[in-house]
Design a protein around this motif. Structure first.
Motif, PDB file in Angstrom:
ATOM      1  N   ASN A  30       0.585  -1.640   0.111  1.00  0.00           N
ATOM      2  CA  ASN A  30      -0.173   0.318  -0.579  1.00  0.00           C
ATOM      3  C   ASN A  30       0.789   1.176  -0.103  1.00  0.00           C
ATOM      4  N   LYS A  34       1.185   3.597  -3.122  1.00  0.00           N
ATOM      5  CA  LYS A  34       0.841   5.579  -2.931  1.00  0.00           C
ATOM      6  C   LYS A  34       2.033   6.665  -3.621  1.00  0.00           C
ATOM      7  N   ARG A  37       1.563   6.624  -6.878  1.00  0.00           N
ATOM      8  CA  ARG A  37       0.052   7.812  -7.661  1.00  0.00           C
ATOM      9  C   ARG A  37       0.887   8.546  -6.965  1.00  0.00           C
ATOM     10  N   GLY A  38       2.175   9.194  -6.437  1.00  0.00           N
ATOM     11  CA  GLY A  38       2.184  10.440  -6.276  1.00  0.00           C
ATOM     12  C   GLY A  38       2.013  10.879  -4.865  1.00  0.00           C
ATOM     13  N   GLU A  39       0.765  10.240  -4.343  1.00  0.00           N
ATOM     14  CA  GLU A  39       0.313  10.606  -2.776  1.00  0.00           C
ATOM     15  C   GLU A  39       1.411  10.833  -1.648  1.00  0.00           C
ATOM     16  N   THR A  40       2.243   9.506  -2.121  1.00  0.00           N
ATOM     17  CA  THR A  40       3.005  10.383  -0.355  1.00  0.00           C
ATOM     18  C   THR A  40       4.857  10.529  -1.519  1.00  0.00           C
ATOM     19  N   GLU A  41       5.365  11.522  -1.237  1.00  0.00           N
ATOM     20  CA  GLU A  41       6.285  12.345  -1.218  1.00  0.00           C
ATOM     21  C   GLU A  41       7.551  11.588  -1.341  1.00  0.00           C
TER      22      GLU A  41
END
Length: 70
Positions: A30, A34, A37-41
């Motif tokens: 998970n 992320k 998907r670029g949701e986490t730096e």
């Protein structure tokens, strides 16, 4: 194309699963998802770990390719 998307493309070219990448990075699937998907730096350290796993040159993920009509 964002770096995260380029990482995803390179992973798919290599035939690696997200689970495999997560295992190699010692994170959950998970958490890896992320990242893609670029949701986490993406940290510099993590970036270097990914290019080592994917065996791709750093500039292949950083360079923006553009075409120009002449």
């Amino acid at each position: 194309m964002p770096i995260a998307a380029k990482i995803r493309v390179q992973r798919m070219i290599k035939g690696y699963s997200q689970e495999y990448m997560a295992f190699r990075l010692n994170i959950s699937q998970n958490a890896y998802s992320k990242l893609e998907r670029g949701e986490t730096e993406l940290t510099v350290r993590r970036f270097y770990e990914i290019i080592e796993i994917l065996e791709v040159p750093m500039n292949s993920l950083l360079t923006e390719y553009r075409s120009f009509d002449l």
